[in-house]
Write a protein that holds these residues in place. Structure first.
Motif, PDB file in Angstrom:
ATOM      1  N   ASP A  45       0.839  -1.200   0.000  1.00 13.63           N
ATOM      2  CA  ASP A  45       0.000   0.000   0.000  1.00 13.63           C
ATOM      3  C   ASP A  45       0.877   1.254   0.000  1.00 13.63           C
ATOM      4  OD1 ASP A  45      -2.323  -1.407  -0.036  1.00 13.63           O
ATOM      5  OD2 ASP A  45      -3.046  -0.742   1.921  1.00 13.63           O
ATOM      6  N   GLN A  46       0.282   2.343  -0.440  1.00 15.66           N
ATOM      7  CA  GLN A  46       1.003   3.611  -0.592  1.00 15.66           C
ATOM      8  C   GLN A  46       1.730   4.048   0.692  1.00 15.66           C
ATOM      9  OE1 GLN A  46      -1.380   7.250  -0.823  1.00 15.66           O
ATOM     10  NE2 GLN A  46      -0.410   7.666  -2.796  1.00 15.66           N
ATOM     11  N   GLU A  47       1.073   3.888   1.847  1.00 15.74           N
ATOM     12  CA  GLU A  47       1.660   4.376   3.109  1.00 15.74           C
ATOM     13  C   GLU A  47       3.095   3.894   3.311  1.00 15.74           C
ATOM     14  OE1 GLU A  47      -1.398   3.346   2.838  1.00 15.74           O
ATOM     15  OE2 GLU A  47      -2.756   4.387   4.191  1.00 15.74           O
ATOM     16  N   SER A  82       5.103   7.328   3.998  1.00 21.03           N
ATOM     17  CA  SER A  82       4.844   7.832   5.348  1.00 21.03           C
ATOM     18  C   SER A  82       6.123   8.074   6.158  1.00 21.03           C
ATOM     19  CB  SER A  82       3.959   6.814   6.087  1.00 21.03           C
ATOM     20  OG  SER A  82       4.180   6.856   7.463  1.00 21.03           O
ATOM     21  N   LEU A  92       2.771   8.003  -5.603  1.00 22.60           N
ATOM     22  CA  LEU A  92       2.251   9.152  -4.853  1.00 22.60           C
ATOM     23  C   LEU A  92       0.833   9.551  -5.306  1.00 22.60           C
ATOM     24  CD1 LEU A  92       5.509  11.297  -4.657  1.00 22.60           C
ATOM     25  CD2 LEU A  92       4.172  10.547  -2.678  1.00 22.60           C
ATOM     26  N   SER A  93       0.407   9.058  -6.458  1.00 16.68           N
ATOM     27  CA  SER A  93      -0.907   9.435  -6.996  1.00 16.68           C
ATOM     28  C   SER A  93      -2.045   8.857  -6.151  1.00 16.68           C
ATOM     29  CB  SER A  93      -1.020   8.911  -8.437  1.00 16.68           C
ATOM     30  OG  SER A  93      -2.367   8.898  -8.847  1.00 16.68           O
ATOM     31  N   LYS A  94      -3.169   9.563  -6.128  1.00 16.81           N
ATOM     32  CA  LYS A  94      -4.350   9.034  -5.409  1.00 16.81           C
ATOM     33  C   LYS A  94      -4.887   7.781  -6.105  1.00 16.81           C
ATOM     34  CE  LYS A  94      -7.681  11.948  -7.805  1.00 16.81           C
ATOM     35  NZ  LYS A  94      -8.613  13.053  -7.753  1.00 16.81           N
ATOM     36  N   LYS A  95      -4.467   7.573  -7.345  1.00 20.76           N
ATOM     37  CA  LYS A  95      -4.974   6.416  -8.096  1.00 20.76           C
ATOM     38  C   LYS A  95      -4.087   5.169  -7.935  1.00 20.76           C
ATOM     39  CE  LYS A  95      -8.745   7.924  -9.992  1.00 20.76           C
ATOM     40  NZ  LYS A  95     -10.020   7.341  -9.517  1.00 20.76           N
ATOM     41  N   TYR A  96      -2.980   5.304  -7.214  1.00 18.86           N
ATOM     42  CA  TYR A  96      -2.126   4.113  -7.030  1.00 18.86           C
ATOM     43  C   TYR A  96      -2.826   3.095  -6.132  1.00 18.86           C
ATOM     44  CZ  TYR A  96       1.307   0.974  -4.963  1.00 18.86           C
ATOM     45  OH  TYR A  96       1.945  -0.150  -4.506  1.00 18.86           O
ATOM     46  N   VAL A  97      -2.880   1.855  -6.607  1.00 20.16           N
ATOM     47  CA  VAL A  97      -3.258   0.731  -5.739  1.00 20.16           C
ATOM     48  C   VAL A  97      -2.235  -0.383  -6.013  1.00 20.16           C
ATOM     49  CG1 VAL A  97      -5.760   1.107  -5.483  1.00 20.16           C
ATOM     50  CG2 VAL A  97      -4.890  -0.097  -7.490  1.00 20.16           C
TER      51      VAL A  97
END
Ligand code: FES
Ligand code: FE2
Length: 413
Positions: free
Chosen positions: A23-25, A29, A381-386
């Motif tokens: 996941d992105q975090e 983070s 970093l995109s909101k669309k990254y999964v």
């Protein structure tokens, strides 16, 4: 998510799927990054340099990681000390230059002066009951093995001998204690350390992105072994090449074999010897021998030794030179990648080796990797990254990822 408590982080860890990226975090983070430094990096033995970087009494260099700065210095008796770069008076950094030579360490603030072994030599105008012996610099755990300077930031480091045991014979065969640095270069990479290492643990990207690497290494090797043994789909063709090469190399009295962790433990070590592409003697454009044979090699066996002592270090070694990698997490979106090329200590540049030819492959490949990782980080970093699914050639990445998650989870009490 800015900050997580332990139970939120545990839930996040449990949501991670096998054979998918994280996941992105995990890649952005600050909170997770700080935990990574404390619970992962600080518990590993990491080599930060080679003894030939500090050939003379008083030579030193700094190794900076997270909030810590470590002074690595050579003393009169050739012993190597590692100290935290923190003055015992009021805490200033003592050494400010990245490298230099000094017979004593003098704090620039109020001039407390330390011997190279870290003992306090002088402190002006202190009270009569002040005892210099109480104010030794904080020592950092360090070990010198085959010319490699290892440090460990833990208060209770794992036993060094136990740590080095499985990879020891592979490193020793290459005679790194009789080597010198031919070149050292940084590749500052704007990406999280885990994206940097994800990339290093798979060779799925090698064919589309690294034509130079593919020029030196066999296609079947790249598929089966490109990111280390047991990290790609099995290849009967490469197994046959390897079996034949092993027989030849054993007759020469050289080392063969492989090692990788079969169950989860504190370490992430691997080692193997494999043949280069047919006709290649070493890892250069022409494949022709490029320098003096190193270590215990009696003749060229056209092999390649790949060793990972921890996720933060790799040693990729031919018969006549070695390329060593150190991956240093600096901040959530920034990793310092340092490469060192080692040759036999008696090899002379221009006579025995041509530096440009020697560093060609890993220089051009690491520049390409820097770009790949930076582009990867931008997308992550995109909101669309999964997280996306991994291929059969990314088993090494999955192994690293699950090792990392388990360590992180175990550190959350
Ligand atoms: S902080 Fe170093 S001498 Fe004062
Ligand atoms: Fe790469």
């Amino acid at each position: 998510m800015i900050c997580m408590n332990n139970s939120e982080l545990k839930k996040l860890i449990s949501r991670q799927k096998s054979n998918y990226s994280l996941d992105q975090e995990f890649y952005v983070s600050q909170h997770i990054f700080d935990l990574d430094i404390k619970n992962i990096f600080s518990k590993q033995w990491v080599f930060v340099g080679h003894i030939s970087r500090i050939p003379n009494y008083g030579d030193y260099f700094l190794f900076n990681i997270g909030k810590e700065s470590i002074i690595i210095v050579r003393d009169k008796d050739d012993s190597v000390h590692a100290h935290y770069n923190v003055c015992r008076h009021r805490g200033s950094h003592i050494c400010l230059e990245n490298e230099g030579n000094s017979k004593v360490l003098i704090c620039p603030y109020h001039a407390w002066t330390y011997n190279l072994d870290g003992s306090l030599r002088g402190a002006r105008l202190m009270d009569k009951d002040f005892n210099k012996n109480d104010w030794h610099l904080h020592k950092c755990n360090s070990q010198l093995f085959e010319g490699l300077i290892f440090i460990n930031l833990s208060e209770h480091p794992n036993d060094f001998e136990e740590f080095i045991a499985p990879t020891k014979k592979f490193i020793e065969f290459h005679g790194l204690s009789d080597a010198k640095i031919a070149n050292r270069q940084y590749y500052p990479t704007e990406g999280n350390w885990k994206l940097t290492l994800d990339n290093f643990h798979e060779c799925y990207h090698c064919q589309p992105s690294h034509p130079e690497y593919c020029q030196v290494h066999d296609k079947d090797y790249i598929i089966a072994y490109g990111a280390g043994s047991n990290t790609g789909p099995a290849s009967e063709k490469f197994d046959n090449i390897l079996t034949e090469w092993n027989t030849k190399v054993e007759k020469m009295g050289h080392l063969t074999g492989e090692y990788y962790e079969t169950e989860f433990n504190d370490y992430s070590r691997s080692a193997e010897r494999t043949p280069l592409k047919e006709g290649m003697f070493t890892e250069t454009k022409t494949g022709k021998p490029i320098s003096k044979l190193m270590g215990k090699f009696k003749d060229y066996d056209c092999g390649y030794t790949s060793v990972g002592t921890s996720p933060f270090n790799s040693l990729l070694m031919c018969n006549d030179f070695a390329t060593l990698f150190t991956f240093i997490p600096i901040s959530p979106l920034y990793t310092q990648v340092e490469l060192m090329w080692l040759v036999h200590k008696d090899a002379e540049e221009g006579k025995d080796y041509n530096l440009e030819e020697m560093k060609w492959m890993w220089d051009v490949t690491t520049i390409a990797d820097k770009r790949i990782i930076e582009d990867n980080q931008k997308g992550v970093l995109s909101k669309k990254y999964v997280p996306g699914p991994l291929s059969q050639m990314e088993r090494g990445l999955e192994k690293f990822k699950s090792w990392y998650l388990k360590h992180l989870e175990n550190s959350l009490i």
